[in-house]
Structures are given as structure tokens and as C-alpha cells.
Design an enzyme around this catalytic site. Structure first.
Site, PDB file in Angstrom:
ATOM      1  N   HIS A  81      -9.893 -57.243  -0.885  1.00 20.27           N
ATOM      2  CA  HIS A  81     -11.079 -56.792  -0.480  1.00 20.27           C
ATOM      3  C   HIS A  81     -12.232 -58.131  -0.477  1.00 20.27           C
ATOM      4  CE1 HIS A  81     -14.354 -54.078  -0.196  1.00 20.27           C
ATOM      5  NE2 HIS A  81     -15.017 -54.739  -0.964  1.00 20.27           N
ATOM      6  N   ASN A  91      -5.039 -61.853   7.633  1.00 22.67           N
ATOM      7  CA  ASN A  91      -4.390 -61.916   6.413  1.00 22.67           C
ATOM      8  C   ASN A  91      -2.814 -61.958   6.538  1.00 22.67           C
ATOM      9  OD1 ASN A  91      -6.201 -62.178   3.914  1.00 22.67           O
ATOM     10  ND2 ASN A  91      -7.483 -60.692   5.386  1.00 22.67           N
TER      11      ASN A  91
HETATM   12  C1  GAR Z   1     -10.277 -58.579   5.864  1.00 18.66           C
HETATM   13  O1  GAR Z   1     -11.586 -58.999   5.576  1.00 18.66           O
HETATM   14  C2  GAR Z   1     -10.093 -57.603   4.503  1.00 18.66           C
HETATM   15  O2  GAR Z   1     -10.402 -58.205   3.475  1.00 18.66           O
HETATM   16  C3  GAR Z   1     -10.966 -56.497   4.914  1.00 18.66           C
HETATM   17  O3  GAR Z   1     -10.551 -56.403   6.323  1.00 18.66           O
HETATM   18  C4  GAR Z   1     -10.532 -57.698   6.842  1.00 18.66           C
HETATM   19  C5  GAR Z   1      -8.982 -57.500   7.863  1.00 18.66           C
HETATM   20  O4  GAR Z   1      -8.955 -58.678   8.628  1.00 18.66           O
HETATM   21  N1  GAR Z   1     -10.615 -55.436   4.072  1.00 18.66           N
HETATM   22  C6  GAR Z   1     -11.251 -54.486   3.671  1.00 18.66           C
HETATM   23  O5  GAR Z   1     -12.615 -54.568   4.002  1.00 18.66           O
HETATM   24  C7  GAR Z   1     -10.768 -53.352   2.767  1.00 18.66           C
HETATM   25  N2  GAR Z   1     -11.647 -52.729   2.135  1.00 18.66           N
HETATM   26  P1  GAR Z   1      -7.679 -59.087   9.041  1.00 18.66           P
HETATM   27  O6  GAR Z   1      -6.867 -58.024   9.927  1.00 18.66           O
HETATM   28  O7  GAR Z   1      -7.794 -60.543  10.097  1.00 18.66           O
HETATM   29  O8  GAR Z   1      -6.772 -59.574   8.120  1.00 18.66           O
END
Ligand code: GAR
Length: 198
Positions: A110, A14
Site C-alpha cells: 500500500h 511492483n
Molecule cells: C502501487 O503504487 C501500489 O502501491 C498501489 O497501486 C500501485 C500499482 O502500481 N496499490 C494500492 O493503492 C492498493 N491499495 P504498479 O502496477 O506499477 O505496481
């Protein structure tokens, strides 16, 4: 120019989507001033360094008390002159004093359609495991403002994603990221940076 601090714990896809969206003009009038990680080995830190962004590691276990941890987070965000805090896979519940200090200026991505599969214990792959267990046919992602609760703040954007036969949590997570998260998180930052959210 909106000064954004991005907080991460892991892979940072992200964060990468935000970096790319600023570079290609999808996000207007914003720049990332700092990336804060609560994990020393988060790959997100490498992504930030590669993009020439200042990084900072603040681990809860390095502080004696929740208060000291909160003070370090607040000091870091203040020192960077932060206008907006973006939680991009930051898998720690923020201390209440931090939320108060940046009230109305923290957003979170989320990986579900809130109010489904959210709240305490729902993070990362776990969210997709639960969605598959429940047998939902549609899931998605949500960007929301952060308040004192867990995933309870006002919703900014949501995008639905289909669940397909044969999905594993990993496959579903990847589809939700590609089709929803990496689109709506940059979009929400752009809306805020350009005064398009009241
Ligand atoms: C993502 O899927 C985000 O939506 C989730 O963690 C992942 C991080 O991925 N966040 C949550 O679950 C918050 N409750 P990334 O480090 O590759 O962005």
C-alpha cells in the site's frame, strides 16, 4: 521453494521489482508461478509474459455473481499450487472467501504509511493526492498481511519517504515507488520465503 502468485491490475512496476529481485538473488527460495490480472489490458501481463511467467485474466464483469468471481480466483491460485499470494497493485477488494482460503498467506503493498491514507477508496494516485492535500511532510509505503478488513492486517514492513515542495501526485507516487515500494515488497517476500517472519 515458495510458490508465489502475484495479482495485478495495472502497470506492474511492483511485479517487475519482484521479478528482478528473484533474478538477482535479493529474493531467495521463491518463484512466481502465476500472474493474475483483473484487467485484460494491464501492462503487467506483458511484463509477466516477457519473463516467461504463466498469466491468467479474471475480470469481475465476466462473472454473474461475486461468488462465481471468488471461485475463479480461488481455482486459479489453487491450480498454480500457490503458497503465497502477493497483491501488487491489485485494485479490487478480495472476496472474503478467498481471504479465508488463503488466510495468513496473502500480502499487499500500500502506497502510504498505514494507518494514514488507507482503507476504502484509497488506492493508486488517490493516496498521494490526499497526502498532498493534507500537507504531510513524510509519507511512504507499507507491506501488510491481508485480513478481512481493508488495509487492516498486521504490518510486515514500512519505509518512510519525504514529501518535497512542488510535488505533484505523480512525482510523489514515483518517489514512493522507487524509494519504498520496490524495496520493501521484495524484502517481505524474501523474509516469508526464508521463514524469517513469525
Ligand atoms: C502501487 O503504487 C501500489 O502501491 C498501489 O497501486 C500501485 C500499482 O502500481 N496499490 C494500492 O493503492 C492498493 N491499495 P504498479 O502496477 O506499477 O505496481
Amino acid at each position: 521453494m515458495l510458490r508465489v502468485t502475484v495479482m495485478v491490475s495495472g502497470g506492474g512496476t511492483n511485479l517487475q521489482a519482484i521479478i528482478d529481485a528473484i533474478a538477482d538473488g535479493t529474493i531467495r527460495n521463491a518463484r512466481i508461478v502465476r500472474v493474475v490480472s483483473n484487467k485484460k489490458d494491464a501492462y503487467a501481463l506483458e511484463r509477466a509474459a516477457r519473463a516467461g511467467i504463466d498469466t491468467c485474466v479474471i475480470c469481475r464483469k465476466d462473472y454473474d455473481s461475486p461468488g462465481a468471481f471468488e471461485k475463479a480466483l480461488t481455482a486459479s491460485a489453487e491450480e498454480a499450487g500457490t503458497d503465497l499470494v502477493v497483491l501488487a497493485g491489485f485494485l479490487v477488494v478480495l472476496p472474503e472467501a478467498f481471504v479465508n482460503r488463503f488466510e495468513g498467506r496473502i500480502i499487499n503493498i500500500h502506497p502510504s504509511l498505514i494507518p494514514s491514507f488507507c482503507g476504502k477508496g484509497f488506492y493508486g494516485l488517490k493516496v498521494h493526492e490526499e497526502a498532498l492535500k493534507r500537507g504531510v511532510k513524510v509519507t511512504g509505503a507499507t507491506v501488510h498481511f491481508v485480513d478481512k478488513g481493508c488495509d487492516t492486517g498486521p504490518i510486515i514492513l514500512q519505509k518512510a519517504v519525504e514529501v518535497l515542495d512542488g510535488d505533484t501526485p505523480e512525482i510523489l507516487q514515483k518517489r514512493v515507488m522507487e524509494q519504498a515500494e520496490w524495496k520493501i515488497l521484495p524484502k517481505a517476500i524474501d523474509l516469508i520465503a526464508n521463514g524469517e517472519i513469525v
